[in-house]
Write an enzyme that holds these catalytic residues in place. Structure first.
Site, PDB file in Angstrom:
ATOM      1  N   SER A 148       0.912  -4.682   5.114  1.00 57.82           N
ATOM      2  CA  SER A 148       2.190  -5.114   5.872  1.00 57.82           C
ATOM      3  C   SER A 148       1.879  -6.017   6.981  1.00 57.82           C
ATOM      4  O   SER A 148       0.603  -5.956   7.605  1.00 57.82           O
ATOM      5  CB  SER A 148       2.992  -3.883   6.246  1.00 57.82           C
ATOM      6  OG  SER A 148       4.070  -4.286   7.158  1.00 57.82           O
ATOM      7  N   TYR A 161       3.063   3.270  12.065  1.00 52.95           N
ATOM      8  CA  TYR A 161       3.027   2.313  10.689  1.00 52.95           C
ATOM      9  C   TYR A 161       2.357   1.286  11.066  1.00 52.95           C
ATOM     10  O   TYR A 161       1.444   0.756   9.965  1.00 52.95           O
ATOM     11  CB  TYR A 161       4.588   1.840  10.303  1.00 52.95           C
ATOM     12  CG  TYR A 161       4.819   1.260   9.048  1.00 52.95           C
ATOM     13  CD1 TYR A 161       4.628   1.970   7.869  1.00 52.95           C
ATOM     14  CD2 TYR A 161       4.808  -0.278   8.972  1.00 52.95           C
ATOM     15  CE1 TYR A 161       4.867   1.084   6.649  1.00 52.95           C
ATOM     16  CE2 TYR A 161       4.983  -0.725   7.699  1.00 52.95           C
ATOM     17  CZ  TYR A 161       4.956  -0.030   6.672  1.00 52.95           C
ATOM     18  OH  TYR A 161       5.117  -0.771   5.120  1.00 52.95           O
TER      19      TYR A 161
END
Length: 258
Positions: A148, A161
């Protein structure tokens, strides 16, 4: 031009989180290139639906599904036992399964942020290690990890995250170097906002959507198929000299300064 450089005929591919969103698009892309695709997910109905759709679109394809949770150690081993039963080795592993709980850093309970690491990076590391003998036996194989942009720069997804995705990117680099001698290429993709069920919540806020689009030079949200195309390229023989890379699929987001 050798057409085989742009095909995956005869290759066996395992895609985790393959029943929806980006994982489903990856399974479709690899199937379209001729691979036999094994999809793993927690939702049996969604897995079966994905399998049926792929077989309807590609009647000659071979798509197989297994219900499993990559967070569970025993089930991770069962996944690889299942893969081993499919035939001789494994050509492609796509670590796509992931999850998140977005909140302020001080608001996470310990089990919540640890769970994010478990699904986003620890499961991928263990699956890669378990799959190593099967991948090495092929002489030329590929792992693609779905990371990501939050593992590269700050976004509003929550610290755990971003931390877990940064670890996944570094794992990609380390394994690429360590396993090159085994004929295993290891790469990653780093998506920005992609139109999936998981992102539909935050993107339904018009103000938030405006903020996202203002930071995205291409001025739109990405599609799962666009991530899948990058993943497929990194699996193809045509990319045989590429390893240790992390390709952003972000509409220019990471390059957008002030």
């Amino acid at each position: 031009m050798d057409p085989h450089r742009w095909r995956l005929d005869g290759q066996l591919a395992l895609v985790t989180g393959g029943s929806a969103g980006i994982g489903r698009a990856i399974a479709r892309e690899l199937t379209g290139f001729g691979a036999t695709v094994l999809i793993v997910g927690r939702n049996g109905d969604a897995l079966e639906s994905t399998r049926d759709e792929l077989l309807e679109e590609f009647p000659q394809a071979d798509v197989r599904a297994m219900i499993a949770d990559v967070v569970d150690e025993e089930q991770r081993r069962e996944i690889l036992d299942w893969v081993e039963d499919q035939g001789d080795g494994l050509d492609i592993l796509v670590n796509n399964a992931g999850g998140n709980l977005s909140r302020a850093a001080n608001d996470y309970a310990e089990d919540e942020w640890r769970e994010i690491f478990e699904v986003n990076v620890f499961s991928a590391f263990e699956l890669a290690r378990y799959a190593h003998p099967l991948l090495a036996s092929r002489g030329s194989s590929a792992i693609v990890n779905v990371g990501s942009v939050s593992g590269i720069t700050h976004v509003r997804s929550g610290a755990p995250y971003g931390m877990s995705k940064a670890a996944l990117h570094q794992m990609t680099r380390n394994l690429a170097v360590e396993w090159a001698e085994d004929g295993i290429r290891v790469n990653a993709v780093a998506p920005w906002y992609i139109r999936t069920r998981r992102t539909s919540g935050p993107l339904s806020d018009p103000d938030y959507l405006d903020d996202v689009l203002l930071r995205t030079p291409m001025g739109r949200i990405g599609e799962p198929e666009e991530v899948a195309a990058a993943v497929a390229f990194l699996c193809l023989p045509a990319s045989a000299y590429i390893t240790g890379e992390c390709i952003a699929v972000d509409g220019g987001f990471l390059r957008h300064g002030f």
